[in-house]
Design a protein around this motif. Structure first.
Motif, mmCIF file in Angstrom:
data_model
loop_
_atom_site.group_PDB
_atom_site.id
_atom_site.type_symbol
_atom_site.label_atom_id
_atom_site.label_comp_id
_atom_site.label_asym_id
_atom_site.label_seq_id
_atom_site.Cartn_x
_atom_site.Cartn_y
_atom_site.Cartn_z
ATOM 1 N N VAL B 283 0.837 -1.209 0.000
ATOM 2 C CA VAL B 283 0.000 0.000 0.000
ATOM 3 C C VAL B 283 0.876 1.265 0.000
ATOM 4 O O VAL B 283 0.637 2.194 -0.779
ATOM 5 C CB VAL B 283 -0.962 0.003 1.209
ATOM 6 N N THR B 284 1.887 1.289 0.854
ATOM 7 C CA THR B 284 2.773 2.457 0.890
ATOM 8 C C THR B 284 3.493 2.603 -0.454
ATOM 9 O O THR B 284 3.669 3.709 -0.955
ATOM 10 C CB THR B 284 3.818 2.317 2.023
ATOM 11 N N LEU B 290 2.764 5.497 -7.407
ATOM 12 C CA LEU B 290 1.650 5.871 -8.277
ATOM 13 C C LEU B 290 1.277 7.335 -8.070
ATOM 14 O O LEU B 290 0.282 7.808 -8.615
ATOM 15 C CB LEU B 290 0.434 4.979 -8.017
ATOM 16 N N ALA B 291 2.103 8.047 -7.273
ATOM 17 C CA ALA B 291 1.777 9.436 -6.934
ATOM 18 C C ALA B 291 1.622 10.283 -8.190
ATOM 19 O O ALA B 291 0.845 11.246 -8.219
ATOM 20 C CB ALA B 291 2.840 10.025 -6.022
ATOM 21 N N GLN B 292 2.316 9.912 -9.246
ATOM 22 C CA GLN B 292 2.245 10.678 -10.495
ATOM 23 C C GLN B 292 0.844 10.687 -11.094
ATOM 24 O O GLN B 292 0.512 11.547 -11.892
ATOM 25 C CB GLN B 292 3.235 10.072 -11.489
ATOM 26 N N TRP B 296 -5.859 9.738 -8.908
ATOM 27 C CA TRP B 296 -6.200 8.397 -9.383
ATOM 28 C C TRP B 296 -5.681 7.313 -8.453
ATOM 29 O O TRP B 296 -6.166 6.184 -8.474
ATOM 30 C CB TRP B 296 -5.632 8.169 -10.791
ATOM 31 N N VAL B 297 -4.666 7.640 -7.632
ATOM 32 C CA VAL B 297 -4.077 6.644 -6.734
ATOM 33 C C VAL B 297 -5.158 5.929 -5.931
ATOM 34 O O VAL B 297 -5.188 4.697 -5.847
ATOM 35 C CB VAL B 297 -3.102 7.312 -5.738
#
Ligand SMILES: Nc1ncnc2c1ncn2[C@@H]1O[C@H](COP(=O)(O)OP(=O)(O)O)[C@@H](O)[C@H]1O
Ligand SMILES: [Mg+2]
Lengths: 251, 349
Positions: B283-284, B290-292, B296-297
């Motif tokens: 999860v972390t 996926l922060a980009q 949407w994350v």
């Protein structure tokens, strides 16, 4: 002979409906006391009251002269008054041996030793295996109890109950769900464990009750109909009506 | 006595051999685990590695309650968050050394856990969850309103200080190995609790509360003890996180943080030892890498969660465990069939 359990004017009301009404009962020490009655008569409720799982609406319960009406159920168990359940009741995800080991721990009030290794439980192993052998479950010691056949769960439940070495045993329909060929062995087992103990047993299987019980109490609609030997209570006209008249639809 | 049972189980004699083999496997697993932790900060950003370990403690603490006591706490952020505030406060304003600040934070979490646990264990199932959530929301609003917590800003630029007043933790690498030590302590506490006489009683209470009571076990005390241990370990994670990021903020005391503990545990495998650690890593990791994709994350995370729960009901580690046990299971089945007398018609006994 002393009195093990005494119920005085015991009543339990659920939403205005009496599941148990004014029941007074004495169970003599070192006897087997059968309780019979049609379904819904209040037998399980009576057991729940005697073991403090339910608090009575009226009345009191005395164990060996001590008023135990307001004790916690776990405390009642630790006094030596231990019950089994009508619906098979085991710790599903624990192995059969661990089920018994938990019971052996429970005898000491349950353990809070979270800093010790499970190796500390090895001292219970011999006794646990002995109890499993007694009920014929040696081969299933390491099997998760949830995946045992129903009859074996019942046997395991007996083993956990016996692990506490209770002075008084309350068995709620120990034969329910068993195949006919198991009735004989379980009857013998109960007879064996009853030596030197007091046993109160709810049971629908009348031949079993007849052979085992010293005294029989008949309940119907929450009330005590009759108490006495098997011959006495089965000759009682009220009992015959209760069994044949009102409840001919069940069993 | 009751039946013509298979006289003795066929595995009686090699039992000792089996135990030593298991012991050797266990030592190997611990060695590998510690080695993996030691090289972890060389493979990812050290800051990220530390974040994973803090959340791993958080998830492990939640798992102790959920997986081993059957208690679904929806408010674990309260202990994680309050510990992070107390640690930040004591490091920044009282000038305590890092290990003492962490102890202070953890201590407050334990006291809070004892109070909230005492209230919550009176109820079961969904009511238990609702009480834990409500109490945690109270803590959240307290942290929003109180003086010392700094409201929306939180407590910023918390000094990491010098460990025992001697070793400066300013560098990420030094800090990482300190965090790794803290993590191992927390993880060991959980491990020991699960594999202790208490752990066995706890599982029994989880499986059948009423039956446990009938055996003389004070189930409420057992649950409360588990609750307090769990709150303490959650606090340990939160306290450490405050020093790692040099920040205590509302995020860590919010219901979303409580939700993350649930997510990590269920994803990794509730009721397993390492599942929550795996879940915390995944999860972390998703949030980091996926922060980009911006907002949407959350959606991607949600979708992965749904797929995982549908596909692996026991979580990742839970499914792996099951696969590893399958051969032994079939062997036992075969042995049983070989030793059991011919089946009888009725419920055999
Ligand atoms: N917890 C409860 N709440 C409401 N009614 C109950 C409860 N437990 C039992 N009853 C009712 O009390 C009556 C007696 O039930 P029970 O004691 O289980 O009977 P028995 O064991 O003799 O078959 C039944 O009518 C049952 O529906
Ligand atoms: Mg009943």
């Amino acid at each position: 002979m002393g009195i093990a359990i005494e119920a005085r004017d015991l009543s339990k009301q659920f939403n205005g409906f009496f599941a148990v009404k004014d029941v007074s009962l004495q169970v003599a020490e070192n006897t087997i006391h059968g309780i019979i009655g049609p379904n819904g008569a209040g037998k399980t409720t009576l057991f729940n009251l005697l073991t403090s799982f339910l608090k009575p609406t009226h009345g009191s319960i005395h164990y060996r002269g001590r008023n135990i009406t307001h004790l916690e159920p776990a405390a009642v168990s630790r006094l030596g008054l231990v019950r089994s359940f009508q619906i098979s009741s085991v710790f599903d995800q624990l192995s059969a041996r661990d089920n018994v080991r938990v019971a052996l721990q429970g005898k000491e009030g349950g353990s809070y030793c979270f800093w010790r290794s499970t190796a500390a439980l090895a001292r219970f192993d011999d006794r646990a295996d002995e109890l499993l052998e007694m009920v014929g479950l040696t081969a299933y010691a390491d099997t998760a109890s949830g995946s045992l056949a129903y009859g074996r769960k019942r046997a395991l439940e007996l083993a956990t109950t016996l692990a506490l070495e209770p002075e008084t045993l309350l068995l709620d329909e120990p034969m329910s769900g068993l195949g006919p060929e198991d009735i004989g062995p379980i009857t013998e087992l109960i007879r064996t464990v009853a030596k030197g103990r007091t046993v109160v047993m709810v049971e629908h299987n009348l031949p079993v009750v007849a052979t085992l019980s010293d005294t029989i109490t008949v309940l119907a609609r929450g009330q005590l109909l009759a108490s006495g030997t098997y011959a006495e209570v089965t000759a009682n006209p009220e009992v015959i009506t209760a069994y044949l008249g009102e409840d001919d639809d069940d069993e | 006595m009751l039946m013509a049972s298979p006289a003795t189980s066929p595995v009686k004699t090699p039992l000792a051999a089996k135990a030593t083999a298991a012991r050797r496997r266990q030592i190997l697993a611990w060695g590998l685990g510690i080695a993996a932790l030691a090289v972890f900060p060389f493979m990812v950003y050290p800051l990220f590695a530390m974040k994973v370990l803090c959340f791993a403690l958080f998830a492990c603490s939640f798992n102790l309650l959920f997986g081993f006591a059957g208690l679904l706490s929806f408010g674990h952020a309260a202990y994680f968050g309050i510990a992070s505030y107390v640690t930040a406060e004591s490091a920044k304003y009282w000038g305590l050394t890092p290990e003492l600040s962490i102890l202070a934070g953890t201590g407050v979490a334990i006291v809070l856990g004892a109070a909230f646990g005492w209230l919550a264990i009176r109820r079961q199932g969904i009511y238990f969850s609702m009480i834990t959530l409500a109490l945690a929301q109270m803590v959240f609003f307290f942290c929003l309103q109180a003086e010392f917590t700094g409201g929306e800003d939180g407590i910023q630029s918390v000094p990491r200080g010098d460990l025992f007043g001697l070793i400066p933790l300013g560098s990420h690498m030094a800090m990482y190995y300190f965090v790794m030590g803290v993590f191992l302590i927390g993880f060991l506490i959980i491990y020991r609790t699960i594999n202790s006489p208490f752990g066995q009683v706890l599982r029994a209470v989880r499986d059948n509360d009423i039956k446990a009571t009938s055996l003389g076990i004070k189930t409420r005390h057992v649950k409360l003890a588990a609750f307090v241990i769990s709150a303490g370990v959650a606090g340990l994670g939160g306290a450490t996180k405050a020093l790692v990021f040099q920040l205590a903020s509302l995020t860590d005391v919010s219901w979303q943080a409580s939700g993350e503990a649930v997510l990590m545990t269920v994803l990794g495998g509730a009721g397993t030892l390492t599942g929550p650690v795996m879940g915390a890593l995944i999860v972390t990791g998703m949030q980091q890498y996926l922060a980009q994709f911006g907002s949407w994350v959350t959606i991607i995370q949600g979708a992965i969660f749904v797929v995982c729960v549908l596909a692996f009901r026991r979580g990742i580690v839970g499914e792996l465990d099951r696969l590893a046990k399958l051969p032994a299971f079939w062997r036992r089945r075969r042995a049983e069939r070989r030793f059991t007398p011919a089946p009888r018609a009725s419920t055999d006994f």
